[in-house]
Design a protein around this motif. Structure first.
Motif, PDB file in Angstrom:
ATOM      1  N   PRO A 286      40.720  33.710  54.946  1.00  0.00           N
ATOM      2  CA  PRO A 286      39.938  34.827  55.872  1.00  0.00           C
ATOM      3  C   PRO A 286      39.029  33.604  56.894  1.00  0.00           C
ATOM      4  O   PRO A 286      38.429  34.793  57.977  1.00  0.00           O
ATOM      5  CB  PRO A 286      38.730  35.097  55.044  1.00  0.00           C
ATOM      6  N   VAL A 287      37.872  32.806  56.967  1.00  0.00           N
ATOM      7  CA  VAL A 287      37.450  31.795  57.461  1.00  0.00           C
ATOM      8  C   VAL A 287      38.280  31.154  58.856  1.00  0.00           C
ATOM      9  O   VAL A 287      37.605  30.617  59.550  1.00  0.00           O
ATOM     10  CB  VAL A 287      36.383  30.740  56.805  1.00  0.00           C
ATOM     11  N   LYS A 288      39.810  31.156  58.738  1.00  0.00           N
ATOM     12  CA  LYS A 288      40.149  30.855  60.425  1.00  0.00           C
ATOM     13  C   LYS A 288      40.167  29.553  60.465  1.00  0.00           C
ATOM     14  O   LYS A 288      39.654  29.075  61.678  1.00  0.00           O
ATOM     15  CB  LYS A 288      40.095  31.457  61.631  1.00  0.00           C
TER      16      LYS A 288
ATOM     17  N   ARG B  62      33.597  48.383  53.963  1.00  0.00           N
ATOM     18  CA  ARG B  62      34.526  48.136  52.366  1.00  0.00           C
ATOM     19  C   ARG B  62      35.956  47.883  53.627  1.00  0.00           C
ATOM     20  O   ARG B  62      37.234  47.068  53.139  1.00  0.00           O
ATOM     21  CB  ARG B  62      34.920  49.456  51.479  1.00  0.00           C
ATOM     22  N   SER B  63      36.169  48.922  54.580  1.00  0.00           N
ATOM     23  CA  SER B  63      37.300  49.236  54.945  1.00  0.00           C
ATOM     24  C   SER B  63      37.852  47.901  55.612  1.00  0.00           C
ATOM     25  O   SER B  63      38.685  47.486  55.369  1.00  0.00           O
ATOM     26  CB  SER B  63      37.377  50.474  56.352  1.00  0.00           C
ATOM     27  N   GLU B  64      36.293  47.219  55.838  1.00  0.00           N
ATOM     28  CA  GLU B  64      36.901  45.842  57.064  1.00  0.00           C
ATOM     29  C   GLU B  64      36.922  44.882  55.964  1.00  0.00           C
ATOM     30  O   GLU B  64      38.512  44.241  56.355  1.00  0.00           O
ATOM     31  CB  GLU B  64      35.425  45.860  58.019  1.00  0.00           C
ATOM     32  N   ARG B  65      36.633  44.927  54.630  1.00  0.00           N
ATOM     33  CA  ARG B  65      37.110  43.797  53.380  1.00  0.00           C
ATOM     34  C   ARG B  65      38.118  43.548  53.343  1.00  0.00           C
ATOM     35  O   ARG B  65      39.269  42.478  52.472  1.00  0.00           O
ATOM     36  CB  ARG B  65      35.621  43.935  52.889  1.00  0.00           C
ATOM     37  N   ASP B  66      38.518  45.606  53.537  1.00  0.00           N
ATOM     38  CA  ASP B  66      39.755  45.482  52.654  1.00  0.00           C
ATOM     39  C   ASP B  66      41.185  44.709  54.070  1.00  0.00           C
ATOM     40  O   ASP B  66      41.923  44.663  53.210  1.00  0.00           O
ATOM     41  CB  ASP B  66      40.402  47.394  52.498  1.00  0.00           C
TER      42      ASP B  66
ATOM     43  N   PHE C  29      35.603  35.096  48.996  1.00  0.00           N
ATOM     44  CA  PHE C  29      34.802  33.891  48.568  1.00  0.00           C
ATOM     45  C   PHE C  29      34.357  33.233  49.501  1.00  0.00           C
ATOM     46  O   PHE C  29      33.513  32.972  49.677  1.00  0.00           O
ATOM     47  CB  PHE C  29      35.365  33.366  47.203  1.00  0.00           C
ATOM     48  N   GLY C  30      35.606  32.340  49.928  1.00  0.00           N
ATOM     49  CA  GLY C  30      35.140  31.364  51.514  1.00  0.00           C
ATOM     50  C   GLY C  30      34.015  32.196  52.538  1.00  0.00           C
ATOM     51  O   GLY C  30      33.225  31.456  53.605  1.00  0.00           O
ATOM     52  N   LEU C  31      34.841  33.450  52.729  1.00  0.00           N
ATOM     53  CA  LEU C  31      34.374  34.226  53.758  1.00  0.00           C
ATOM     54  C   LEU C  31      32.783  34.699  53.896  1.00  0.00           C
ATOM     55  O   LEU C  31      31.797  34.228  54.310  1.00  0.00           O
ATOM     56  CB  LEU C  31      34.933  35.607  53.986  1.00  0.00           C
ATOM     57  N   ASP C  32      32.369  34.981  52.520  1.00  0.00           N
ATOM     58  CA  ASP C  32      30.837  35.346  51.646  1.00  0.00           C
ATOM     59  C   ASP C  32      30.055  33.944  51.919  1.00  0.00           C
ATOM     60  O   ASP C  32      29.137  33.978  52.132  1.00  0.00           O
ATOM     61  CB  ASP C  32      30.909  36.365  50.609  1.00  0.00           C
TER      62      ASP C  32
ATOM     63  N   PRO D 239      37.344  32.415  38.371  1.00  0.00           N
ATOM     64  CA  PRO D 239      37.691  33.867  37.052  1.00  0.00           C
ATOM     65  C   PRO D 239      37.124  35.285  37.368  1.00  0.00           C
ATOM     66  O   PRO D 239      36.539  35.383  36.465  1.00  0.00           O
ATOM     67  CB  PRO D 239      36.763  32.483  36.063  1.00  0.00           C
ATOM     68  N   VAL D 240      37.734  34.881  38.198  1.00  0.00           N
ATOM     69  CA  VAL D 240      36.904  37.008  39.201  1.00  0.00           C
ATOM     70  C   VAL D 240      38.476  37.711  40.106  1.00  0.00           C
ATOM     71  O   VAL D 240      39.424  36.830  39.840  1.00  0.00           O
ATOM     72  CB  VAL D 240      35.628  36.716  40.443  1.00  0.00           C
ATOM     73  N   SER D 241      37.969  38.254  40.185  1.00  0.00           N
ATOM     74  CA  SER D 241      39.418  39.384  40.678  1.00  0.00           C
ATOM     75  C   SER D 241      39.696  38.433  41.917  1.00  0.00           C
ATOM     76  O   SER D 241      39.334  38.093  42.746  1.00  0.00           O
ATOM     77  CB  SER D 241      38.241  40.867  41.013  1.00  0.00           C
ATOM     78  N   ILE D 242      40.732  39.368  42.336  1.00  0.00           N
ATOM     79  CA  ILE D 242      41.836  38.225  43.690  1.00  0.00           C
ATOM     80  C   ILE D 242      41.465  39.427  44.568  1.00  0.00           C
ATOM     81  O   ILE D 242      40.799  38.063  45.639  1.00  0.00           O
ATOM     82  CB  ILE D 242      43.314  39.182  43.074  1.00  0.00           C
ATOM     83  N   ARG D 243      40.550  40.118  44.645  1.00  0.00           N
ATOM     84  CA  ARG D 243      39.500  40.995  46.037  1.00  0.00           C
ATOM     85  C   ARG D 243      39.087  39.812  45.481  1.00  0.00           C
ATOM     86  O   ARG D 243      38.537  39.296  47.118  1.00  0.00           O
ATOM     87  CB  ARG D 243      39.214  41.785  45.244  1.00  0.00           C
ATOM     88  N   LYS D 244      38.042  39.469  45.206  1.00  0.00           N
ATOM     89  CA  LYS D 244      36.640  38.403  45.366  1.00  0.00           C
ATOM     90  C   LYS D 244      37.305  36.836  45.257  1.00  0.00           C
ATOM     91  O   LYS D 244      36.640  36.538  46.541  1.00  0.00           O
ATOM     92  CB  LYS D 244      35.929  38.488  44.447  1.00  0.00           C
ATOM     93  N   ASN D 245      38.268  36.766  44.836  1.00  0.00           N
ATOM     94  CA  ASN D 245      38.853  35.046  44.932  1.00  0.00           C
ATOM     95  C   ASN D 245      39.182  35.601  46.761  1.00  0.00           C
ATOM     96  O   ASN D 245      38.524  34.104  47.720  1.00  0.00           O
ATOM     97  CB  ASN D 245      40.186  34.236  44.552  1.00  0.00           C
ATOM     98  N   VAL D 246      39.719  36.297  47.137  1.00  0.00           N
ATOM     99  CA  VAL D 246      40.199  36.038  48.875  1.00  0.00           C
ATOM    100  C   VAL D 246      38.731  36.561  49.999  1.00  0.00           C
ATOM    101  O   VAL D 246      39.149  35.843  50.783  1.00  0.00           O
ATOM    102  CB  VAL D 246      40.532  37.719  49.478  1.00  0.00           C
TER     103      VAL D 246
END
Length: 271
Positions: free
Chosen positions: A183-185, A137-141, A123-126, A114-121
């Protein structure tokens, strides 16, 4: 792969093995009930493989063995071997975090955070790269855009990445849940009835996505929908009463099944 010693982890630059998943003599019990019986299975790297069979035949149990998620239930007992990319994942030194990073799972109902689309994508990476995840920011975008493009969702959401993911349609939510894994490949994507909550249009869109992802990932799908198995998989496994009855190319199974039980199921005589 997947021991606590990261030096043994899968190297994506090395030629992958012929089989992404291999099981030998796999048996599973829920307390005293035996759910799987001596499963010997080889799943080819880079292919889409479907698991079909009547309800209760062991499809989801088998799927959940591949990332050991069954073990979250304290009353599950497993015997036999499961090899992921030529590494036995049942050995005591296996890192479950690394296993579930490389063997991602998509469930029946979409479960976006229940967070933003960006944070969902991201999430696993973080989660998996705490302290070492890309901070620019550019790399994460770029990571967000690449993942959403892979699941054919970028054009639909690129102007609302900071909106809550729970506002998306069910089809979009399921695509986002797949994007969250990328993103975690991961090497392998497990999908347990990924279209069961979707309407026909959404089902068609997710099947198109599965077909697009084949080759880049090994995909294993549990489905009750035989038409979906025919459309969306290259190889097919038929299970009955916890046993592997037949595993062959999907076209061959639906045209010339080798076993009477398979033919009876495909022709709708039971199930």
């Amino acid at each position: 792969m997947l021991p606590s010693d990261q030096s043994s982890a899968y190297d994506p630059l090395r030629k992958p093995p012929k089989f992404a998943i291999r099981t030998n003599g796999l048996n599973v019990w829920y307390e005293t009930f035996q759910a799987l019986f001596d499963i010997d299975l080889n799943i080819r790297h880079g292919k889409v493989t479907s698991l079909i069979g009547p309800s209760g035949c062991g499809k989801s149990t088998l799927l959940r063995c591949f990332n050991r998620i069954n073990e979250r239930l304290g009353y599950v007992r497993t015997e036999g071997s499961i090899n992921i990319l030529d590494h036995d994942i049942s050995t005591p030194g296996t890192s479950l975090a690394q296993l579930r990073k490389q063997v991602g799972m998509v469930f029946q109902r979409p479960n976006p955070l229940p967070v933003s689309i960006r944070k969902n994508v991201l999430f696993g990476l973080d989660l998996h790269h705490e302290g070492s995840a890309p901070h620019g920011r550019s790399e994460r975008d770029n990571i967000v855009e690449e993942a959403l493009r892979q699941v054919l969702l970028w054009d639909a959401v690129k102007d609302r990445l900071d909106q809550k993911a729970t506002a998306l349609s069910l089809e979009e939510q399921q695509k986002l849940c797949i994007a969250r894994l990328l993103p975690v490949k991961p090497i392998i994507l497990l999908m347990d009835e990924p279209c069961s909550a979707l309407d026909p249009e959404g089902t068609e869109a997710v099947e198109e996505l599965i077909w697009t992802l084949r080759g880049s990932y090994t995909i294993v799908i549990v489905t009750h929908n035989m038409a979906q198995a025919r459309r969306a998989s290259e190889e097919c496994c038929f299970m009955l009463l916890g046993k592997m009855i037949e595993h062959t190319r999907t076209k061959e199974m639906f045209v010339t099944p080798k076993n009477k039980e398979t033919a009876d199921y495909i022709e709708g005589r039971y199930g």
